[in-house]
Scaffold this motif. Structure first.
Motif, short mmCIF file in Angstrom:
data_model
loop_
_atom_site.label_atom_id
_atom_site.label_comp_id
_atom_site.label_asym_id
_atom_site.label_seq_id
_atom_site.Cartn_x
_atom_site.Cartn_y
_atom_site.Cartn_z
N PRO A 1 0.72 -1.07 -0.21
CA PRO A 1 -0.39 -0.06 0.17
C PRO A 1 0.97 0.92 0.17
O PRO A 1 1.68 0.73 0.56
CB PRO A 1 -0.50 -0.21 1.19
CG PRO A 1 -0.63 -1.66 1.74
CD PRO A 1 0.94 -2.14 0.77
N LEU A 2 0.41 1.88 -0.07
CA LEU A 2 1.01 3.71 -0.55
C LEU A 2 1.36 3.85 0.73
O LEU A 2 2.09 4.54 1.70
CB LEU A 2 -0.12 4.81 -1.47
CG LEU A 2 0.71 5.91 -1.41
CD1 LEU A 2 2.01 6.57 -1.72
CD2 LEU A 2 -0.15 7.61 -1.82
N LEU A 3 0.71 4.10 1.61
CA LEU A 3 0.65 4.18 2.79
C LEU A 3 1.11 3.89 3.58
O LEU A 3 2.70 4.35 4.09
CB LEU A 3 -0.58 3.94 3.85
CG LEU A 3 -0.63 3.83 5.26
CD1 LEU A 3 -0.74 5.42 5.61
CD2 LEU A 3 -1.77 3.86 6.02
N VAL A 4 1.84 2.38 3.50
CA VAL A 4 2.99 2.17 3.75
C VAL A 4 4.53 2.72 3.75
O VAL A 4 5.09 2.43 4.05
CB VAL A 4 3.13 0.32 3.47
CG1 VAL A 4 4.48 -0.85 3.84
CG2 VAL A 4 1.79 -0.36 4.48
N GLN A 5 5.06 2.70 2.18
CA GLN A 5 5.67 3.28 1.17
C GLN A 5 5.72 5.05 1.88
O GLN A 5 6.81 5.08 1.73
CB GLN A 5 4.82 3.94 -0.07
CG GLN A 5 4.44 1.92 -0.72
CD GLN A 5 4.04 1.81 -2.09
OE1 GLN A 5 4.36 3.05 -2.65
NE2 GLN A 5 3.44 1.42 -2.77
#
Length: 238
Positions: free
Chosen positions: A68-72
């Motif tokens: 996910p982008l949030l994790v990135q």
């Protein structure tokens, strides 16, 4: 008794939120620009099958598309300072990661994320162009770089534009995650203002309308650009 929906407050929310719109647009346009560079580079590396780099590009695309982008964003926000600390220890530099604005981490994360998706769109667009056109360019003395820049890329852009537009629209909406690392965009502004008034629904609805209008404008611009490029291709073929 408190009304369920305060329409007057909903309207008054726009002047409070819109001053933070430039931050959202800065993230979106900057990340898209860098993402195009990353995506084009990854696409060319895979098309020309450059050893080692091809495997790294494939790994990069797989990792980005699988997380996910949030994790990135969190990986960039917490990982880059650690990397800078390691570099400082190894070569004796004094780079202060605390001075790097959180906005930089958001732009970096969004650019790396959208670059992975753009690379697939660009690669498929480049492969859709008849190889004979490149060979014809070589026959009149063009170098591979000139053939790519003057012949292949302009046609590939027309093919890839719908996917590029969709990616840009998704990127605009993804910028709403920036507030999670203290970047004050329109989403963060709504959260801050809502904490004072407790009228979160009206504020978030105003934010939704702003995102919606931006995406509509992008869709209109992309359609017109696509029509222009397609007309140019028809004129050439005629």
């Amino acid at each position: 008794m408190t009304s369920i929906f305060d329409f007057d407050y909903f309207l008054s929310a726009f002047p409070l939120i819109l001053p933070y719109l430039p931050v959202t647009l800065l993230i979106a346009f900057s990340a898209m620009a860098f993402g195009l560079v990353i995506g084009t580079g990854a696409a060319l590396i895979r098309i020309y099958r450059i050893p080692v780099l091809r495997q790294l590009a494939t790994l990069y695309i797989s990792f980005i598309r699988g997380t996910p982008l949030l994790v990135q964003i969190y990986l960039a926000y917490y990982g880059i300072p650690k990397l800078l600390q390691y570099v400082n220890a190894q070569i004796g530099t004094d780079i202060d990661a605390n001075r790097v604005p959180a906005l930089v981490f958001v732009i970096f994360s969004c650019a790396v994320n959208v670059g992975a998706y753009l690379s697939e769109a660009i690669r498929s667009a480049l492969l859709s162009i008849d190889r004979g056109q490149a060979e014809a360019a070589y026959s009149i003395g063009m170098s591979p770089f000139q053939a790519m820049r003057r012949i292949i890329l302009p046609q590939a852009l027309a093919v890839a534009l719908p996917n590029l537009g969709n990616s840009f629209i998704s990127l605009i909406k993804d910028t709403s995650l920036a507030f999670l690392i203290a970047v004050v965009d329109i989403m963060a502004a709504a959260k801050i203002i809502g904490g004072r008034s407790l009228r979160f629904f009206e504020l978030y609805l105003a934010v939704a309308v702003i995102y919606w209008v931006i995406c509509i404008l992008v869709e209109i611009a992309m359609r017109r650009w696509e029509a222009y490029l397609t007309r140019g291709r028809r004129d050439i073929s005629a």
